[in-house]
Design an enzyme around this catalytic site. Structure first.
Site, mmCIF file in Angstrom:
data_model
loop_
_atom_site.group_PDB
_atom_site.id
_atom_site.type_symbol
_atom_site.label_atom_id
_atom_site.label_comp_id
_atom_site.label_asym_id
_atom_site.label_seq_id
_atom_site.Cartn_x
_atom_site.Cartn_y
_atom_site.Cartn_z
ATOM 1 N N CYS A 1 0.901 -1.216 0.045
ATOM 2 C CA CYS A 1 -0.087 0.059 0.006
ATOM 3 C C CYS A 1 0.886 1.283 -0.084
ATOM 4 O O CYS A 1 1.482 1.626 1.181
ATOM 5 C CB CYS A 1 -0.917 -0.064 1.400
ATOM 6 N N THR B 1 -25.725 -1.264 13.392
ATOM 7 C CA THR B 1 -26.712 -1.747 12.385
ATOM 8 C C THR B 1 -27.719 -0.659 12.367
ATOM 9 O O THR B 1 -27.805 0.172 13.319
ATOM 10 C CB THR B 1 -27.421 -3.057 13.055
ATOM 11 N N TYR B 2 -28.246 -0.435 11.206
ATOM 12 C CA TYR B 2 -29.432 0.729 11.185
ATOM 13 C C TYR B 2 -30.725 -0.001 10.877
ATOM 14 O O TYR B 2 -31.407 0.619 10.555
ATOM 15 C CB TYR B 2 -29.091 1.627 9.978
#
Lengths: 470, 790
Positions: free
Chosen positions: A189, A364-365
């Site tokens: 990277c 979480t939504y």
């Protein structure tokens, strides 16, 4: 030209106090205008050979300043700075100097720029995060801008990152960045390597080390092997690895060293994690013409210099030649064992990482594509366990058939590439899974992947340390 | 004896016998449980499930319950429990979420009785009802607790922990319907078995997961919990709110906790990580374990007291694949090894020391502190006579006071406050500091400053031209400097005096700056070889001979350039230059004492200082050409700094370091500098000299030091209206959108320094308040308070 008065100080811009920022901006403006004037005057007079060189140097210097200004005009969380930077750029342009233009297309290669939050359009919570990040680093990097889809996680992520890389710890700061370089280099990277190289030099690291691992101190060289295994095949870590890294040190310093080793690990993890996500989002090139850092331009670095044995890569756990016993979570898990060990070796980090795992795992939504009020826990668990499965970590209480039902092939390919060989992710892979899903949900998935991989590596490393200690 | 008989009655006349012993298992154990007859123990783990008989001398394997060809995950046990009413009934919790019951009364080889596959994730704990034969409770990672009636095929009731993983469930021993459950988020819940809809009570017991809990066998309301935060807490559940009555801090996360039978305040714990020992604690003394079992080589995973009425037998299983029986009398008692001694410094330098009385008594010379003779808190508790640590309970306390004044550090404070470290030319700084030191009666320090000034800002160095062209001028420049050198006048009795005293033939060495052992010898040598004209001698003799380091290095410098003849001559003018026209007779002797040159030169030399003759003029060019850069002294100056630091006067070392800055810094390694800085800063802070310490931090060049005042510079403020922390800006509250800090004088928002009276909490801009207070002492806000600012 006296260097002193042309020194540009950016740090004033990080202040939360608008007057301080204003003063700093004014100073920058003065300096830049002065430089511009100087350049113009030189241009008008016939070129003298003795001035040729210094001219080029000062033009280069000015360009760097302008690039930084451009970055600020787009990315600074403070409105006044953005506007003023733009204004300065404009006035420089009016003076007949070419100004740099943004090169990339937003912070991510995979996500269209318009999908990503624009700086300035954030809500109060995000703004606080941006301001914190900007104050600490003097920049808002791409990853922050992508992660801000999930501010709750971002906060924890930045906190951990800050603690690992900047706060007090047993390792000197330049060691930490060097380890960061080593870890990032394993996955080629370049962005992250350059980032850490700059930070490394900034905190006073020895530039000689950057020529290759063999020029670094023995202690870090010993980490090389560990780094390699950890990055690609963590299941092969044994207590001998820990011993090798340790046997060079005096016995009485053992505990201290263990702690450092530990930290190295954490950092490696942290950066690998950063890298993974960096790659999944694949936005390698920096946005601007010039490196935005106010230090000397770092030549394109041969990333491979920082690690050896380039052929060493991920191999399928199951197909791997020698027999490696399955890692059973019920025997060694993060909550019960890993956490305690990390906290013992490097206080507070356990807590931070634990928090990060929890946030990532429980985030979480209750939405899924266009559906609302969905319990996503099953899916999240499937993803999490699938990654651990790739690293040979097994949950007794999980039915691995679920994975096949929930994750389709293209998604699995994507997961595997991101987790094992993040350098090979392509936009096609990114686009081909979960077509109907929102970008923020895909980022969410990536966060899960990062954390799961990090936990997997940590578990192996910590188990080796535990065995070493008993 | 009384206890012994009690035990015997409880055991129905047959006391338990046995010894400390262990046996090897084939695999690591995860849990153990004892049969009610105290003669058998069951061990369960990932790949082991066996029953052992406990005999007097050894464990004997009685039954292997892992039967069948193919290993099933149903047999991979996380927990096991033996029914306390029915010798044939066992239950195990499997890592794959299955709850299995076993009936030893079955005639076939496979004793497996029932299989409950209701949990979705690992079952962490199973627990039989203490009195009811058929009731079994389980707690799982999936966040549910289930109650089974063994006469039915599936669960009777399910209790939801709101998706928080359950780590332990325990039926209350006294309350028929009650059970406690502990959770990964640190909560403990109390349930009524008849009401699965909601828990009776919930409270947060630990920070992080609560791994275990245990009801007190006798005390109805007591529940012990152990968590990842390394604590064992004892809760009194009888009151309306659960009250923490005891807290034991251990060194590692607590995996299991079990009350010790027949001992009201004892409990045994083992750890999940790192620490392999089993501890028995007296909860009233939470710092030192009452007993410790150290047999295991890996973490202990299961502990059980062998009999509910016998406190002396403890069984344990471990990851190291052994099963142990520990006898309490064989336990090691850390308290025996602990030194019941304490040492503490008081605020004013007093020293208190507490030790066992027997130890102190043997040392007859010292009499214990009369006024306040007491036992340290550690042994103060009233102990049960049955407890084993009565014998240690007396100790004596001695307090040593310092004599008033002797430890006074006022000079330190004065010096620190008055020293000038920066902001003026070096010469002025040195002079100023020398003056400060002299006024405080620290003549040696004063002299050092003066010498530094001479070294680094002597006129010869500062302006070479003046010296070069006119010796007379040079000497007049040197004059005031030399005055301060006449130590004889102003500092009798000072160590450095000896340096000037050579005229008396007194070769007492002063180790301050010069290597005395070398000089001692060379001095005598010089005496003997007087007139022999040996350059080397000269060099050494000069070292010895002069009070200033200048001379030490000067010849070395001159030597390579002009080895033969110029050497002595060069040295003399230099000496002259600094020494100038010395009035004291010792100076002349001093000159005569330099025995190194042949006669004629010596004559010239001794004359030279008195009247600036042509001989001096003739060499002044040479002098100028080889002007001494201060670098030559840096080695000596460094030695001097080290000397001061070693003497404990780190103040001097740091002050000089700062004043000289670049000139010497490179010659002293970073670490030493850092060490000095930190010591000095520490000292300054102890004397509350915050400003000075900050100045030192600021002036320091060491990175590690200068970052000191950049750390923890954040000041957290709460809004004065809504009392919430203000996160983004210090003056506007995000929540109530009001400006929190208004200046009482100008009624504007204070964005910088805000100062306020602690009495009425009104305040404002520092400047405004200061101005206001010049005119009035009442609060500017008009509240009528007589404000006080410190």
């Amino acid at each position: 030209m006296a260097e002193g008065e042309n020194e540009v100080r950016w740090d004033g811009l990080c202040s939360r106090d608008s007057t301080t920022r204003e003063t700093a901006l004014e100073n920058i403006k003065q300096t830049i205008l002065r430089k511009t004037e100087y350049l113009r005057s030189v241009k008008e007079t016939p070129l003298r050979p003795s001035h040729g060189l210094s001219n080029a140097v000062s033009l280069d210097g000015l360009n760097k300043l302008l690039a930084h200004l451009l970055m600020l005009s787009k990315r600074c969380p403070f409105k006044d700075v953005r506007e003023k930077s733009e204004f300065i750029l404009k006035s420089v342009q009016e003076l007949g100097i070419r100004i740099p233009r943004p090169l990339g297309h937003g912070p991510s290669r995979f996500i269209p720029e318009k999908e990503i939050l624009q700086v300035g359009g954030e809500d109060a919570q995000m703004h606080t995060l941006f301001a914190d990040s900007f104050a600490a680093l003097g920049r808002l990097d791409n990853i922050t801008l992508v992660m801000v889809f999930h501010p709750q996680y971002l906060e924890s992520f930045l906190k951990t990152q800050h603690y690992l890389l900047q706060m007090d710890g047993p390792l000197p700061l330049h060691y930490r960045h060097y380890i960061g370089i080593m870890a990032a280099a394993r996955h080629q990277c370049s962005y992250l390597v350059n980032l850490h190289v700059n930070d490394f030099l900034h905190v006073g690291g020895d530039p000689k080390w950057l020529n290759g691992l063999e020029t670094a101190p023995q202690k870090l060289q010993n980490l090389g092997e560990l780094n390699k295994v950890l990055a690609h095949r963590p299941w092969l870590i044994t207590k001998e690895h820990i011993e090798v890294s340790d046997s060079f040190f005096e016995v009485e310093a053992l505990m201290e060293k263990m702690r450092q080793l530990q930290e190295c690990r954490d950092e490696e993890e942290a950066s690998q994690e950063e890298m993974a996500s960096r790659f999944e989002i694949e936005k390698r090139e920096s946005m601007f013409v010039f490196s935005s850092d106010d230090e000397e331009v770092t030549p394109a670095r041969d990333v491979s210099r920082h690690f050896e044995d380039t052929s060493y890569g991920y191999k399928d756990f199951s197909r791997h030649g020698m027999h490696v016993p399955t890692f059973r979570v019920q025997d060694y898990c993060w909550e019960d064992h890993g956490y305690s060990l990390v906290n013992r070796l490097y206080p507070d980090v356990g807590q931070l990482i634990d928090e990060k795992f929890h946030i990532a795992y429980n985030l979480t939504y209750n939405t899924m594509a266009m559906h609302k009020d969905v319990d996503t826990s099953m899916l999240r668990r499937a993803i999490w366990n699938y990654i651990h499965c790739m690293f040979g970590i097994r949950y007794d209480d999980y039915d691995y058939g679920e994975i096949n039902q929930l994750l389709d092939r293209s998604f699995k390919v994507y997961i595997k590439t991101v987790v094992c060989t993040p350098e090979k992710v392509t936009k096609r892979m990114y686009d081909s899974f979960w077509r109907q899903f929102k970008h923020s949900e895909k980022v969410h998935v990536n966060l899960l992947l990062i954390e799961a991989r990090m936990q997997a590596e940590l578990l192996y490393a910590l188990r080796a340390i535990t065995r070493y200690m008993t | 004896m009384e206890k012994m008989s009690r035990v015997t009655t409880a055991l129905g006349g047959s006391a338990l016998t046995g010894r400390t012993m262990h046996c090897h298992l084939d695999a690591p154990a995860n849990a153990i449980s004892v049969c009610r007859d105290a003669a058998q123990v069951v061990v369960a783990g990932r790949s082991i499930f066996k029953i052992y008989a406990i005999e007097d001398e050894q464990f004997v394997e009685k039954l292997n319950l892992r039967v069948g060809r193919k290993p099933s995950l149903n047999l991979s046990c996380a927990d096991v429990v033996w029914h306390q009413m029915d010798e044939n009934l066992l239950a195990t919790a499997a890592t794959n979420g299955v709850v299995v019951t076993w009936n030893l009364g079955r005639p076939s080889r496979n004793k497996q009785d029932q299989l409950f596959t209701e949990h979705k994730r690992t079952v962490n704990k199973v627990c039989f009802h203490p009195t009811e034969a058929h009731v079994l409770l389980s707690g799982s990672q999936d966040g549910f607790m289930k109650c089974f009636d063994l006469r039915r095929k599936d669960s009777v009731s399910t209790f939801s922990g709101q998706s928080e993983s359950v780590r332990d469930v325990q039926f209350s021993i006294r309350d028929y319907f009650t059970f406690a459950s502990t959770f990964e988020n640190g909560n403990v819940q109390l349930w009524d078995i008849r009401r699965p809809d909601r828990c009776e009570r919930m409270f947060t017991a630990h920070n992080g997961p609560v791994f275990c809990c245990d009801w007190h066998p006798e005390d109805r309301g007591w529940l012990a919990t152990g968590g990842r935060d390394k604590m064992v807490k004892v809760w009194d559940m009888t009151t309306h709110r659960a009250k923490e009555v005891h807290c034991v801090q251990t060194i590692a996360s607590v995996a299991r906790v079990k009350w010790r039978p027949e001992c009201r305040h004892h409990l045994a714990t083992c750890s999940m990580m790192v620490d392999h020992n089993i501890y028995v604690w007296d909860v009233r003394r939470p710092f030192v374990p009452a007993a410790m079992f150290e047999e295991h080589r890996d973490v202990t995973t299961g502990i059980a007291w062998r009999h509910p009425h016998d406190p002396s037998f403890l069984l344990s299983g471990s990851k190291d694949s052994t099963l142990c029986q520990h006898l309490f009398r064989d336990a090691s008692q850390p308290v025996e090894r602990a030194n019941p001694e304490g040492l503490c410094y008081g605020l004013f330098g007093d020293l208190a020391f507490a030790a066992k009385e027997s130890l102190v008594a043997t040392e007859s010379g010292r009499k214990p502190y009369a006024g306040d003779r007491r036992h340290p808190i550690f042994f103060k508790r009233k102990l049960d006579p049955a407890e084993p640590f009565v014998g240690l309970a007396s100790s004596a306390l001695s307090v040593f006071e310092i004599e008033p004044g002797s430890g006074s550090m006022s000079w330190f404070v004065d010096t620190a406050e008055r020293y000038a470290l920066a902001g003026r030319p070096l010469a002025e700084l040195c002079d100023h500091n020398a003056k400060v030191a002299r006024e405080l009666g620290r003549n040696q320090v004063a002299q050092t400053w003066t010498m530094l000034r001479i070294i680094y800002c002597s006129p010869g160095l500062a302006s070479a031209t003046s010296l070069n062209h006119s010796v007379g001028k040079g000497s007049s420049c040197g004059l005031p400097l030399m005055n301060s050198f006449n130590l004889k006048d102003m500092a009798p009795g000072l160590g450095s005096e000896t340096r000037l005293d050579r005229s008396k033939g007194d070769t007492r060495s002063d180790t301050v700056l010069l290597d005395s052992s070398a000089t001692l010898i060379t001095n005598e040598d010089n005496e003997e070889t007087e007139g022999s004209d040996v350059p080397a001698d000269y060099l050494l003799g000069d070292v010895e001979g002069e009070e200033d380091e200048l001379y030490l290095l000067d010849p070395e410098h001159a030597h390579p350039e002009d080895p033969e003849y110029m050497l002595p001559q060069e040295a003399f003018p230099l000496r002259h230059e600094i020494v100038d026209t010395p009035p004291g007779p010792e100076h002349l002797q001093d000159k005569a004492d330099s025995p190194h040159v042949s006669g004629s030169e010596a004559d010239v030399a001794s004359l030279a200082p008195v009247d600036s003759s042509f001989s001096l003029l003739s060499v002044s060019h040479a002098l100028h050409d080889t002007r001494l850069p201060p670098d030559f002294f840096s080695a000596l100056v460094c030695d001097m700094l080290r000397f001061y630091a070693e003497q404990g006067d780190v103040q001097m070392a740091v002050s000089v370091l700062i004043v000289l800055g670049e000139r010497v810094r490179k010659d002293i390694d970073e670490q030493t500098q850092e060490h000095w800085y930190t010591s000095y800063i520490d000292l300054l802070q102890r004397f509350c000299l915050w400003n000075v310490s900050n100045q030192v931090v600021k002036l320091s060049t060491s990175r590690a030091i200068s970052c000191l005042n950049q750390a923890s510079t954040t000041l957290h403020v709460n809004c004065s209206h809504c009392k919430r922390p203000m996160s983004s800006r210090g003056w506007v509250c995000d929540r109530c959108h009001r400006c929190a800090s208004m200046c009482a004088v100008c009624h504007h928002v204070v964005k910088g320094l805000f100062v306020w009276c602690q009495g009425c909490s009104h305040g404002g801009h520092l400047q405004h308040i200061m101005k206001w207070l010049e005119g009035s002492s009442h609060c500017p806000a008009g509240c009528g308070h007589l404000c006080e600012y410190s």
